[in-house]
Design an enzyme around this catalytic site. Structure first.
Site, PDB file in Angstrom:
ATOM      1  N   SER A   1     -11.147  -3.233  -3.522  1.00  0.00           N
ATOM      2  CA  SER A   1      -9.829  -2.615  -3.616  1.00  0.00           C
ATOM      3  C   SER A   1      -9.935  -1.131  -3.305  1.00  0.00           C
ATOM      4  O   SER A   1     -11.022  -0.533  -3.366  1.00  0.00           O
ATOM      5  CB  SER A   1      -9.278  -2.820  -5.036  1.00  0.00           C
TER       6      SER A   1
ATOM      7  N   TYR B   1      -8.640  -2.683 -14.065  1.00  0.00           N
ATOM      8  CA  TYR B   1      -8.723  -3.225 -12.702  1.00  0.00           C
ATOM      9  C   TYR B   1      -9.647  -2.372 -11.846  1.00  0.00           C
ATOM     10  O   TYR B   1     -10.526  -2.886 -11.134  1.00  0.00           O
ATOM     11  CB  TYR B   1      -7.324  -3.271 -12.093  1.00  0.00           C
TER      12      TYR B   1
END
Length: 278
Positions: A169, A182
């Site tokens: 990510s 996250y």
């Protein structure tokens, strides 16, 4: 280069690069995945389903793994309808016994296991001071712990030439408010990618990652509901558009194919130039 026609220029350049003046042309590495067996986690929808379809389109037999059996069956039906081979495997990446059973079933049913895409992931935006242990564990157990044990179970069944692709990510590179758990999981996954690439190179198993920029999926939908957020983000993306799932297909197929035979331990950001513009 005066007097060299366009048709001759290409072959001459190929020979020059190959270091063989006047010799045979350099062969082009194959992007085909024909004869390969792939397992994609989190494949019931979103990025996972798109990557499974891309691998099938490149010739791989694909096992789609996830928790929603009905969604997996629908995706498999679509792949088969296009002439591909697909197998639905219901399993939760947070449960090690289910990971092991899923990899064993893929290997036994499809005859091998050559490619793993660790795509399963969850996110819930929450201010760091409000993150509790349950949320932290749910995100880390899915995004990082689950990815590691899927890779471990798959690697035990893989031979030389196999490939593992992790979904990282932009949070591997930039801080995003509300994404402490996250971001930690994805940064950890990038470190894991590099570690396994070094450790498993001797086995002939390559380990890489792709990191999508801003793509509209069920996971990211809470961000896209805000028109102001969308406008702000578009102004930060040089290509001036959000990613489409098809934009990830080429990167994934490349890294899983023989065309990337000398690529391991790398992360490819598919972000429309977002990081370059920071």
């Amino acid at each position: 280069m005066h007097g060299i026609g366009a048709q001759e220029l290409g072959p001459r350049l190929a020979r020059a690069v190959a270091g063989l003046p006047g010799g045979p042309l350099m062969s082009v590495p194959s992007f085909s995945l024909a004869g390969r067996v792939a397992l994609v986690t989190g494949a019931g929808g979103g990025i996972g389903a798109a990557l499974a379809a891309a691998l099938a389109g490149a010739g791989a037999a694909v096992a789609l793994m996830g928790r929603d059996a009905a969604a997996l069956d629908a995706r498999c039906t679509a792949i088969r309808g296009s002439g591909g081979r697909a197998l639905a495997v219901r399993a939760d990446v947070r449960i090690l016994e289910e990971i092991e059973a899923a990899c064993a079933r893929v290997h036994e049913t499809l005859g091998s296991l050559d490619i793993l895409i660790n795509n399963a992931g969850v996110e819930e935006s929450r201010a760091s001071l409000q993150v509790d242990e349950a949320l932290w564990d749910r995100i880390l157990d899915t995004n990082l712990k689950g990815a590691f044990f899927c890779a471990q179970a798959a690697a035990r069944r893989m031979g030389a030439g196999a490939s593992i692709l992790n979904l990282c990510s932009l949070t591997c590179e930039v801080g995003v408010a509300g994404s402490a758990a996250y971001g930690a999981s994805k940064a950890g996954l990038l470190a894991l990618t590099r570690t396994l690439a070094v450790e498993w190179a001797a086995r002939g198993v390559r380990v890489n990652a792709i990191a999508p920029g801003y793509f509209r999926t069920p996971l990211t939908e809470p961000f896209f509901v805000s028109p102001a957020w969308q406008q702000q983000m578009l102004e930060s993306i040089p290509l001036r558009r959000f990613g489409e799932l098809a934009d990830l297909a080429g990167a994934a197929v490349f890294l899983c194919s023989a065309a990337a035979a000398y690529v391991t331990g790398q992360v490819l950001y598919v972000d429309g130039g977002y990081l370059a513009a920071l």
